[in-house]
Design a protein around this motif. Structure first.
Motif, PDB file in Angstrom:
ATOM      1  N   GLY A   1       1.429-108.311  21.236  1.00 38.60           N
ATOM      2  CA  GLY A   1       2.783-108.822  21.390  1.00 38.60           C
ATOM      3  C   GLY A   1       3.886-107.820  21.144  1.00 38.60           C
ATOM      4  N   LEU A   2       5.115-108.306  21.409  1.00 32.83           N
ATOM      5  CA  LEU A   2       6.309-107.471  21.303  1.00 32.83           C
ATOM      6  C   LEU A   2       6.532-106.960  19.893  1.00 32.83           C
ATOM      7  CD1 LEU A   2       9.030-106.336  22.260  1.00 32.83           C
ATOM      8  CD2 LEU A   2       9.997-108.626  22.005  1.00 32.83           C
ATOM      9  N   ALA A   3       6.367-107.817  18.888  1.00 38.91           N
ATOM     10  CA  ALA A   3       6.625-107.392  17.515  1.00 38.91           C
ATOM     11  C   ALA A   3       5.683-106.269  17.110  1.00 38.91           C
ATOM     12  CB  ALA A   3       6.496-108.572  16.554  1.00 38.91           C
ATOM     13  N   ALA A   4       4.391-106.409  17.427  1.00 38.02           N
ATOM     14  CA  ALA A   4       3.421-105.375  17.054  1.00 38.02           C
ATOM     15  C   ALA A   4       3.704-104.065  17.772  1.00 38.02           C
ATOM     16  CB  ALA A   4       1.999-105.856  17.361  1.00 38.02           C
ATOM     17  N   ALA A   5       4.084-104.134  19.048  1.00 38.44           N
ATOM     18  CA  ALA A   5       4.411-102.918  19.781  1.00 38.44           C
ATOM     19  C   ALA A   5       5.592-102.203  19.146  1.00 38.44           C
ATOM     20  CB  ALA A   5       4.714-103.253  21.241  1.00 38.44           C
ATOM     21  N   CYS A   6       6.589-102.974  18.714  1.00 39.32           N
ATOM     22  CA  CYS A   6       7.759-102.366  18.079  1.00 39.32           C
ATOM     23  C   CYS A   6       7.404-101.788  16.713  1.00 39.32           C
ATOM     24  CB  CYS A   6       8.872-103.408  17.943  1.00 39.32           C
ATOM     25  SG  CYS A   6      10.416-102.743  17.298  1.00 39.32           S
ATOM     26  N   VAL A   7       6.541-102.480  15.959  1.00 35.08           N
ATOM     27  CA  VAL A   7       6.107-101.965  14.659  1.00 35.08           C
ATOM     28  C   VAL A   7       5.434-100.607  14.832  1.00 35.08           C
ATOM     29  CG1 VAL A   7       4.489-102.323  12.754  1.00 35.08           C
ATOM     30  CG2 VAL A   7       5.936-104.207  13.519  1.00 35.08           C
ATOM     31  N   ALA A   8       4.536-100.501  15.796  1.00 37.47           N
ATOM     32  CA  ALA A   8       3.850 -99.229  16.026  1.00 37.47           C
ATOM     33  C   ALA A   8       4.834 -98.138  16.405  1.00 37.47           C
ATOM     34  CB  ALA A   8       2.796 -99.409  17.123  1.00 37.47           C
ATOM     35  N   ASP A   9       5.798 -98.465  17.264  1.00 33.19           N
ATOM     36  CA  ASP A   9       6.814 -97.508  17.692  1.00 33.19           C
ATOM     37  C   ASP A   9       7.633 -97.027  16.501  1.00 33.19           C
ATOM     38  OD1 ASP A   9       8.425 -95.932  19.278  1.00 33.19           O
ATOM     39  OD2 ASP A   9       9.457 -97.589  20.259  1.00 33.19           O
ATOM     40  N   LEU A  10       8.049 -97.961  15.653  1.00 29.80           N
ATOM     41  CA  LEU A  10       8.870 -97.615  14.493  1.00 29.80           C
ATOM     42  C   LEU A  10       8.096 -96.765  13.494  1.00 29.80           C
ATOM     43  CD1 LEU A  10      10.613-101.069  13.979  1.00 29.80           C
ATOM     44  CD2 LEU A  10      11.747 -98.937  14.595  1.00 29.80           C
ATOM     45  N   LEU A  11       6.859 -97.148  13.206  1.00 32.05           N
ATOM     46  CA  LEU A  11       6.067 -96.380  12.244  1.00 32.05           C
ATOM     47  C   LEU A  11       5.832 -94.963  12.753  1.00 32.05           C
ATOM     48  CD1 LEU A  11       3.405 -99.011  11.086  1.00 32.05           C
ATOM     49  CD2 LEU A  11       5.510 -98.329   9.924  1.00 32.05           C
ATOM     50  N   GLY A  12       5.560 -94.836  14.052  1.00 31.44           N
ATOM     51  CA  GLY A  12       5.355 -93.505  14.610  1.00 31.44           C
ATOM     52  C   GLY A  12       6.590 -92.644  14.516  1.00 31.44           C
ATOM     53  N   ARG A  13       7.771 -93.234  14.792  1.00 33.55           N
ATOM     54  CA  ARG A  13       9.010 -92.464  14.732  1.00 33.55           C
ATOM     55  C   ARG A  13       9.357 -92.102  13.287  1.00 33.55           C
ATOM     56  NH1 ARG A  13      13.465 -91.429  18.117  1.00 33.55           N
ATOM     57  NH2 ARG A  13      11.936 -91.750  19.762  1.00 33.55           N
TER      58      ARG A  13
ATOM     59  N   THR B   1      19.668 -93.994  24.328  1.00 32.08           N
ATOM     60  CA  THR B   1      19.617 -93.905  22.872  1.00 32.08           C
ATOM     61  C   THR B   1      19.722 -92.462  22.416  1.00 32.08           C
ATOM     62  OG1 THR B   1      17.179 -93.770  22.825  1.00 32.08           O
ATOM     63  CG2 THR B   1      18.171 -95.955  22.788  1.00 32.08           C
ATOM     64  N   GLU B   2      20.311 -92.293  21.232  1.00 34.33           N
ATOM     65  CA  GLU B   2      20.434 -90.963  20.644  1.00 34.33           C
ATOM     66  C   GLU B   2      20.292 -91.087  19.140  1.00 34.33           C
ATOM     67  OE1 GLU B   2      23.125 -87.177  21.571  1.00 34.33           O
ATOM     68  OE2 GLU B   2      24.279 -88.788  20.632  1.00 34.33           O
ATOM     69  N   GLY B   3      19.422 -90.271  18.575  1.00 40.31           N
ATOM     70  CA  GLY B   3      19.190 -90.295  17.143  1.00 40.31           C
ATOM     71  C   GLY B   3      17.777 -90.741  16.828  1.00 40.31           C
ATOM     72  N   HIS B   4      17.353 -90.454  15.604  1.00 38.74           N
ATOM     73  CA  HIS B   4      15.962 -90.660  15.220  1.00 38.74           C
ATOM     74  C   HIS B   4      15.557 -92.128  15.285  1.00 38.74           C
ATOM     75  CE1 HIS B   4      12.280 -89.036  13.640  1.00 38.74           C
ATOM     76  NE2 HIS B   4      12.267 -89.907  12.646  1.00 38.74           N
ATOM     77  N   ALA B   5      16.421 -93.019  14.817  1.00 45.14           N
ATOM     78  CA  ALA B   5      16.064 -94.434  14.744  1.00 45.14           C
ATOM     79  C   ALA B   5      16.463 -95.207  15.985  1.00 45.14           C
ATOM     80  CB  ALA B   5      16.716 -95.068  13.513  1.00 45.14           C
ATOM     81  N   ALA B   6      17.370 -94.667  16.783  1.00 47.81           N
ATOM     82  CA  ALA B   6      17.899 -95.429  17.911  1.00 47.81           C
ATOM     83  C   ALA B   6      16.867 -95.633  19.011  1.00 47.81           C
ATOM     84  CB  ALA B   6      19.139 -94.740  18.472  1.00 47.81           C
ATOM     85  N   GLY B   7      15.954 -94.682  19.200  1.00 41.67           N
ATOM     86  CA  GLY B   7      14.967 -94.802  20.271  1.00 41.67           C
ATOM     87  C   GLY B   7      14.132 -96.067  20.176  1.00 41.67           C
ATOM     88  N   PRO B   8      13.437 -96.304  19.048  1.00 42.30           N
ATOM     89  CA  PRO B   8      12.677 -97.551  18.933  1.00 42.30           C
ATOM     90  C   PRO B   8      13.548 -98.801  19.045  1.00 42.30           C
ATOM     91  CG  PRO B   8      11.994 -95.988  17.250  1.00 42.30           C
ATOM     92  CD  PRO B   8      13.201 -95.411  17.905  1.00 42.30           C
TER      93      PRO B   8
END
Length: 374
Positions: free
Chosen positions: A62-74, A245-252
Protein backbone atom coordinates in the motif's frame (compact mmCIF):
# COMPACT_ATOMS: atom_id res chain seq x y z
CA UNK A 1 -15.28 18.92 -11.27
CA UNK A 2 -14.37 20.41 -7.92
CA UNK A 3 -17.24 21.87 -5.86
CA UNK A 4 -15.40 24.81 -4.27
CA UNK A 5 -18.46 25.76 -2.24
CA UNK A 6 -17.80 22.71 -0.06
CA UNK A 7 -14.38 23.98 0.98
CA UNK A 8 -15.85 26.57 3.35
CA UNK A 9 -18.76 24.39 4.52
CA UNK A 10 -17.38 22.27 7.40
CA UNK A 11 -20.65 20.42 8.00
CA UNK A 12 -20.94 19.49 4.33
CA UNK A 13 -17.32 18.32 4.30
CA UNK A 14 -18.01 16.13 7.33
CA UNK A 15 -21.02 14.55 5.59
CA UNK A 16 -18.97 13.92 2.46
CA UNK A 17 -16.11 12.36 4.45
CA UNK A 18 -17.43 8.80 4.57
CA UNK A 19 -13.90 7.34 4.81
CA UNK A 20 -12.86 9.45 7.82
CA UNK A 21 -9.99 11.05 5.89
CA UNK A 22 -10.19 14.45 7.59
CA UNK A 23 -10.23 12.83 11.00
CA UNK A 24 -7.19 10.74 10.09
CA UNK A 25 -5.28 13.83 8.92
CA UNK A 26 -6.22 15.77 12.06
CA UNK A 27 -5.13 12.94 14.36
CA UNK A 28 -1.64 12.54 12.91
CA UNK A 29 0.03 14.15 15.94
CA UNK A 30 -1.88 11.90 18.33
CA UNK A 31 -0.83 8.85 16.28
CA UNK A 32 2.82 9.81 16.68
CA UNK A 33 2.48 10.09 20.46
CA UNK A 34 0.63 6.77 20.73
CA UNK A 35 3.19 5.08 18.48
CA UNK A 36 6.04 6.39 20.65
CA UNK A 37 4.36 4.88 23.69
CA UNK A 38 3.82 1.55 21.93
CA UNK A 39 7.47 1.53 20.86
CA UNK A 40 8.62 2.03 24.44
CA UNK A 41 6.28 -0.68 25.72
CA UNK A 42 7.58 -3.08 23.05
CA UNK A 43 11.14 -2.47 24.25
CA UNK A 44 12.57 -0.42 21.39
CA UNK A 45 13.87 2.38 23.60
CA UNK A 46 15.73 -0.15 25.77
CA UNK A 47 17.58 -1.75 22.86
CA UNK A 48 21.39 -1.60 22.81
CA UNK A 49 22.43 -2.88 19.36
CA UNK A 50 25.98 -4.12 18.90
CA UNK A 51 26.32 -2.15 15.66
CA UNK A 52 24.61 -1.01 12.53
CA UNK A 53 23.04 -3.50 10.11
CA UNK A 54 24.70 -4.01 6.73
CA UNK A 55 21.40 -3.25 4.99
CA UNK A 56 17.79 -2.53 5.89
CA UNK A 57 15.14 -4.45 3.95
CA UNK A 58 11.56 -3.19 4.03
CA UNK A 59 8.31 -4.93 3.13
CA UNK A 60 4.69 -3.85 3.28
CA UNK A 61 1.69 -3.21 1.02
CA UNK A 62 0.00 0.00 0.00
CA UNK A 63 0.64 3.72 -0.21
CA UNK A 64 1.61 4.17 3.44
CA UNK A 65 4.24 1.41 3.33
CA UNK A 66 5.71 2.74 0.08
CA UNK A 67 6.03 6.19 1.64
CA UNK A 68 7.58 4.76 4.82
CA UNK A 69 10.26 3.00 2.78
CA UNK A 70 10.92 6.18 0.77
CA UNK A 71 11.24 8.28 3.92
CA UNK A 72 13.50 5.83 5.74
CA UNK A 73 15.77 5.59 2.72
CA UNK A 74 16.04 9.36 2.39
CA UNK A 75 16.60 9.93 6.13
CA UNK A 76 19.18 7.16 6.47
CA UNK A 77 21.09 8.51 3.47
CA UNK A 78 24.54 7.04 2.94
CA UNK A 79 24.65 5.53 6.44
CA UNK A 80 22.91 2.36 5.29
CA UNK A 81 20.99 1.30 2.16
CA UNK A 82 17.24 0.86 2.62
CA UNK A 83 15.76 -1.51 0.04
CA UNK A 84 12.02 -1.92 -0.41
CA UNK A 85 10.95 -5.45 -1.29
CA UNK A 86 8.15 -4.96 -3.80
CA UNK A 87 5.30 -7.48 -3.74
CA UNK A 88 4.38 -9.74 -6.62
CA UNK A 89 1.09 -11.51 -7.23
CA UNK A 90 -2.02 -11.66 -9.36
CA UNK A 91 -3.98 -9.03 -7.40
CA UNK A 92 -3.43 -6.33 -4.75
CA UNK A 93 -5.17 -8.46 -2.12
CA UNK A 94 -3.81 -9.68 1.21
CA UNK A 95 -3.90 -13.33 0.17
CA UNK A 96 -2.43 -12.81 -3.29
CA UNK A 97 0.78 -10.86 -2.62
CA UNK A 98 4.19 -12.41 -2.01
CA UNK A 99 7.55 -10.97 -0.99
CA UNK A 100 11.01 -12.49 -1.47
CA UNK A 101 14.33 -11.74 0.21
CA UNK A 102 17.26 -11.00 -2.09
CA UNK A 103 19.79 -13.78 -2.38
CA UNK A 104 22.43 -11.88 -0.41
CA UNK A 105 20.28 -11.23 2.70
CA UNK A 106 21.67 -12.80 5.85
CA UNK A 107 22.46 -12.47 9.57
CA UNK A 108 23.90 -8.94 9.34
CA UNK A 109 20.76 -7.50 7.74
CA UNK A 110 17.57 -6.07 9.26
CA UNK A 111 14.08 -6.78 7.89
CA UNK A 112 11.36 -4.22 8.66
CA UNK A 113 7.73 -5.11 8.00
CA UNK A 114 4.91 -2.54 8.18
CA UNK A 115 1.25 -3.10 7.35
CA UNK A 116 -2.13 -1.69 8.33
CA UNK A 117 -3.65 -5.16 7.87
CA UNK A 118 -1.40 -7.91 9.23
CA UNK A 119 -3.32 -10.81 7.69
CA UNK A 120 -1.10 -11.12 4.59
CA UNK A 121 0.17 -14.74 4.37
CA UNK A 122 2.99 -13.52 2.14
CA UNK A 123 4.41 -11.36 4.93
CA UNK A 124 4.29 -14.32 7.32
CA UNK A 125 6.21 -16.41 4.79
CA UNK A 126 8.74 -13.58 4.38
CA UNK A 127 9.29 -13.41 8.13
CA UNK A 128 9.84 -17.18 8.22
CA UNK A 129 12.32 -16.90 5.35
CA UNK A 130 14.18 -14.12 7.18
CA UNK A 131 14.37 -16.25 10.33
CA UNK A 132 15.90 -19.15 8.39
CA UNK A 133 18.44 -16.74 6.87
CA UNK A 134 19.32 -15.28 10.26
CA UNK A 135 17.95 -11.77 9.59
CA UNK A 136 16.69 -9.68 12.50
CA UNK A 137 12.95 -8.99 12.09
CA UNK A 138 10.93 -6.02 13.36
CA UNK A 139 7.27 -5.59 12.41
CA UNK A 140 4.55 -2.96 12.94
CA UNK A 141 0.96 -4.10 12.43
CA UNK A 142 -2.40 -4.02 14.22
CA UNK A 143 -2.41 -5.74 17.59
CA UNK A 144 -3.53 -9.36 17.43
CA UNK A 145 -2.93 -9.69 13.69
CA UNK A 146 -1.67 -13.10 12.47
CA UNK A 147 1.62 -11.44 11.56
CA UNK A 148 2.40 -11.00 15.27
CA UNK A 149 2.46 -14.79 15.70
CA UNK A 150 4.88 -15.19 12.78
CA UNK A 151 7.19 -12.57 14.28
CA UNK A 152 7.07 -14.27 17.69
CA UNK A 153 8.03 -17.63 16.14
CA UNK A 154 10.93 -15.89 14.39
CA UNK A 155 12.08 -14.37 17.71
CA UNK A 156 11.58 -10.92 16.23
CA UNK A 157 10.20 -7.70 17.70
CA UNK A 158 6.54 -6.83 17.15
CA UNK A 159 5.17 -3.32 17.76
CA UNK A 160 1.37 -2.86 17.82
CA UNK A 161 0.26 -0.22 15.35
CA UNK A 162 -1.20 2.94 16.87
CA UNK A 163 -4.92 2.82 16.09
CA UNK A 164 -7.98 4.85 17.06
CA UNK A 165 -10.99 3.37 18.92
CA UNK A 166 -13.22 3.71 15.87
CA UNK A 167 -10.83 1.47 13.88
CA UNK A 168 -11.33 -1.60 16.10
CA UNK A 169 -14.07 -3.02 13.87
CA UNK A 170 -12.66 -1.78 10.55
CA UNK A 171 -8.86 -1.51 10.04
CA UNK A 172 -7.41 1.74 8.73
CA UNK A 173 -6.99 2.00 5.00
CA UNK A 174 -3.36 1.98 3.91
CA UNK A 175 -3.93 5.29 2.13
CA UNK A 176 -5.45 7.03 5.16
CA UNK A 177 -3.32 9.99 6.37
CA UNK A 178 -3.03 8.68 9.93
CA UNK A 179 -1.75 5.29 8.81
CA UNK A 180 1.58 6.71 7.64
CA UNK A 181 2.56 8.04 11.07
CA UNK A 182 1.31 4.93 12.87
CA UNK A 183 3.68 2.79 10.78
CA UNK A 184 6.59 5.21 10.46
CA UNK A 185 7.07 6.36 14.05
CA UNK A 186 8.11 3.01 15.64
CA UNK A 187 10.60 2.44 12.83
CA UNK A 188 12.09 5.90 13.35
CA UNK A 189 12.56 5.02 17.02
CA UNK A 190 14.18 1.73 16.08
CA UNK A 191 16.60 3.21 13.56
CA UNK A 192 17.47 5.92 16.07
CA UNK A 193 18.63 3.16 18.44
CA UNK A 194 20.76 1.63 15.67
CA UNK A 195 22.34 4.99 14.91
CA UNK A 196 21.04 5.22 11.34
CA UNK A 197 18.59 8.08 11.94
CA UNK A 198 18.51 10.86 14.52
CA UNK A 199 14.99 10.52 15.94
CA UNK A 200 15.03 10.53 19.76
CA UNK A 201 11.84 10.81 21.78
CA UNK A 202 12.06 14.60 22.12
CA UNK A 203 12.41 14.98 18.34
CA UNK A 204 9.32 12.83 17.79
CA UNK A 205 7.42 14.95 20.31
CA UNK A 206 8.32 18.01 18.22
CA UNK A 207 7.00 16.19 15.15
CA UNK A 208 3.72 15.54 16.94
CA UNK A 209 3.48 19.20 17.97
CA UNK A 210 4.17 20.36 14.39
CA UNK A 211 1.49 18.00 13.07
CA UNK A 212 -0.99 19.38 15.63
CA UNK A 213 -0.23 22.99 14.67
CA UNK A 214 -0.53 22.17 10.97
CA UNK A 215 -3.89 20.47 11.57
CA UNK A 216 -5.11 23.64 13.30
CA UNK A 217 -4.09 25.74 10.26
CA UNK A 218 -5.50 23.29 7.71
CA UNK A 219 -8.66 22.06 9.45
CA UNK A 220 -12.14 22.23 7.87
CA UNK A 221 -13.21 25.13 10.10
CA UNK A 222 -10.47 27.42 8.73
CA UNK A 223 -11.58 29.35 5.65
CA UNK A 224 -9.81 28.93 2.34
CA UNK A 225 -8.09 32.34 2.27
CA UNK A 226 -6.07 31.50 5.39
CA UNK A 227 -5.91 27.71 4.97
CA UNK A 228 -2.87 26.55 2.94
CA UNK A 229 -4.32 23.09 2.25
CA UNK A 230 -7.70 24.39 1.04
CA UNK A 231 -5.97 27.06 -1.05
CA UNK A 232 -3.77 24.42 -2.68
CA UNK A 233 -6.76 22.17 -3.35
CA UNK A 234 -8.61 25.08 -4.97
CA UNK A 235 -5.60 25.96 -7.13
CA UNK A 236 -5.34 22.36 -8.35
CA UNK A 237 -8.96 22.15 -9.48
CA UNK A 238 -8.98 20.90 -13.10
CA UNK A 239 -5.16 21.03 -13.18
CA UNK A 240 -2.46 18.45 -13.74
CA UNK A 241 -0.05 18.98 -10.81
CA UNK A 242 3.63 18.93 -11.70
CA UNK A 243 5.16 18.53 -8.25
CA UNK A 244 8.73 19.86 -8.20
CA UNK A 245 10.64 19.24 -4.97
CA UNK A 246 13.84 20.66 -3.54
CA UNK A 247 15.59 19.68 -0.35
CA UNK A 248 16.33 16.51 1.56
CA UNK A 249 12.85 15.93 2.98
CA UNK A 250 10.76 17.44 0.19
CA UNK A 251 11.31 14.60 -2.29
CA UNK A 252 9.47 11.88 -0.33
CA UNK A 253 6.75 14.40 0.59
CA UNK A 254 6.21 15.25 -3.08
CA UNK A 255 6.07 11.61 -4.14
CA UNK A 256 3.58 10.87 -1.37
CA UNK A 257 1.46 13.84 -2.48
CA UNK A 258 1.35 12.52 -6.05
CA UNK A 259 0.40 9.05 -4.82
CA UNK A 260 -2.24 10.42 -2.43
CA UNK A 261 -3.81 12.53 -5.17
CA UNK A 262 -4.17 9.41 -7.30
CA UNK A 263 -5.38 7.02 -4.59
CA UNK A 264 -7.55 9.35 -2.50
CA UNK A 265 -8.80 11.89 -5.04
CA UNK A 266 -8.47 10.02 -8.33
CA UNK A 267 -6.26 12.81 -9.72
CA UNK A 268 -3.17 12.26 -11.89
CA UNK A 269 0.03 14.02 -10.83
CA UNK A 270 3.74 13.87 -11.67
CA UNK A 271 6.55 14.41 -9.17
CA UNK A 272 10.29 14.98 -9.56
CA UNK A 273 13.30 16.55 -7.85
CA UNK A 274 14.89 19.84 -8.85
CA UNK A 275 16.92 20.57 -10.89
CA UNK A 276 16.80 17.41 -13.04
CA UNK A 277 13.00 17.47 -13.30
CA UNK A 278 13.08 20.72 -15.31
CA UNK A 279 14.10 19.27 -18.69
CA UNK A 280 11.93 16.20 -18.08
CA UNK A 281 8.75 18.16 -17.33
CA UNK A 282 9.65 21.19 -19.44
CA UNK A 283 8.42 19.42 -22.56
CA UNK A 284 4.98 19.08 -20.95
CA UNK A 285 4.72 22.87 -20.84
CA UNK A 286 5.14 23.18 -24.60
CA UNK A 287 2.06 21.22 -25.65
CA UNK A 288 -1.64 21.04 -24.89
CA UNK A 289 -1.05 21.13 -21.13
CA UNK A 290 0.25 24.71 -21.19
CA UNK A 291 -2.20 27.27 -19.83
CA UNK A 292 -2.12 29.22 -23.11
CA UNK A 293 -2.43 26.17 -25.35
CA UNK A 294 -5.90 27.10 -26.72
CA UNK A 295 -5.83 30.81 -27.57
CA UNK A 296 -8.03 30.57 -30.68
CA UNK A 297 -11.56 31.96 -30.72
CA UNK A 298 -11.19 33.72 -27.37
CA UNK A 299 -14.80 35.00 -27.43
CA UNK A 300 -16.59 31.71 -28.12
CA UNK A 301 -19.09 30.44 -25.54
CA UNK A 302 -17.43 27.80 -23.36
CA UNK A 303 -20.22 27.35 -20.79
CA UNK A 304 -21.26 23.93 -22.09
CA UNK A 305 -17.72 22.75 -22.89
CA UNK A 306 -15.60 20.56 -20.66
CA UNK A 307 -12.67 22.61 -19.44
CA UNK A 308 -9.31 21.29 -20.68
CA UNK A 309 -6.75 20.18 -18.12
CA UNK A 310 -3.71 22.43 -17.88
CA UNK A 311 -0.51 21.94 -15.93
CA UNK A 312 0.16 23.72 -12.66
CA UNK A 313 3.53 23.56 -10.93
CA UNK A 314 3.56 22.80 -7.20
CA UNK A 315 6.94 23.78 -5.77
CA UNK A 316 7.69 21.99 -2.48
CA UNK A 317 10.87 23.13 -0.76
CA UNK A 318 12.50 22.48 2.58
CA UNK A 319 15.67 24.39 1.73
CA UNK A 320 14.66 28.04 1.32
CA UNK A 321 18.20 29.45 1.34
CA UNK A 322 21.57 28.71 -0.22
CA UNK A 323 22.09 27.01 -3.58
CA UNK A 324 18.65 26.60 -5.17
CA UNK A 325 17.06 25.84 -8.53
CA UNK A 326 13.80 27.58 -7.56
CA UNK A 327 14.45 30.71 -9.70
CA UNK A 328 15.05 28.52 -12.76
CA UNK A 329 11.87 26.57 -11.98
CA UNK A 330 9.80 29.74 -11.72
CA UNK A 331 11.30 31.13 -14.93
CA UNK A 332 10.52 27.92 -16.84
CA UNK A 333 6.92 27.73 -15.60
CA UNK A 334 6.01 31.39 -15.95
CA UNK A 335 7.76 31.55 -19.31
CA UNK A 336 5.20 29.03 -20.55
CA UNK A 337 2.20 30.70 -18.90
CA UNK A 338 2.04 27.96 -16.25
CA UNK A 339 0.92 29.04 -12.75
CA UNK A 340 2.88 28.03 -9.65
CA UNK A 341 1.83 27.08 -6.13
CA UNK A 342 4.66 27.22 -3.60
CA UNK A 343 4.85 25.54 -0.22
CA UNK A 344 7.65 25.89 2.31
CA UNK A 345 7.54 24.72 5.94
CA UNK A 346 8.37 26.82 8.96
CA UNK A 347 11.86 26.54 10.40
CA UNK A 348 12.70 23.41 12.34
CA UNK A 349 14.73 20.23 12.19
CA UNK A 350 14.46 17.78 9.31
CA UNK A 351 11.70 15.64 10.80
CA UNK A 352 9.59 18.68 11.67
CA UNK A 353 9.77 20.22 8.21
CA UNK A 354 9.05 16.84 6.66
CA UNK A 355 6.00 16.42 8.90
CA UNK A 356 4.61 19.82 7.93
CA UNK A 357 5.01 19.24 4.18
CA UNK A 358 3.31 15.85 4.42
CA UNK A 359 0.50 17.17 6.64
CA UNK A 360 -0.38 20.14 4.40
CA UNK A 361 -0.34 18.05 1.22
CA UNK A 362 -2.31 15.24 2.91
CA UNK A 363 -5.03 17.74 3.84
CA UNK A 364 -4.97 19.14 0.29
CA UNK A 365 -5.42 15.65 -1.20
CA UNK A 366 -8.30 15.00 1.19
CA UNK A 367 -10.04 18.27 0.29
CA UNK A 368 -9.70 17.46 -3.40
CA UNK A 369 -11.16 14.02 -2.76
CA UNK A 370 -14.15 15.34 -0.80
CA UNK A 371 -14.97 18.25 -3.10
CA UNK A 372 -14.75 16.19 -6.29
CA UNK A 373 -16.87 13.31 -4.99
CA UNK A 374 -14.03 10.78 -5.11
Amino acid sequence: MLDESLLDAPDALARADRRGLLRGAAEAGARVRTAVRHSAEAGITALSPDGRPRAVLFAGPGLAAACVADLLGRLAGAACPVTRLRPTGVAPAAGAMRWELPGWAGPVDLLLVATTDGTEPGLGLLVDQAYRRGCTVVAVAPSGAPLSESVAVAHGLFVPMATAPYEEDEPAAASAPGALWALLTPLLSLLDRTGLIDAPADALEKVADRLDRTAERCGPAIETYSNPAKALASELADALPLIWTEGHAAGPAGRRFAAALAELAGRPALAGDLPEVLPAHGRLLLGDLAAGADPEDFFRDRVDEAQPMHARVVLLRDRPGGLTAAPAARELALGHDTPISELEPEEGDELETLAELIAVTDFAAVYLALTSGA
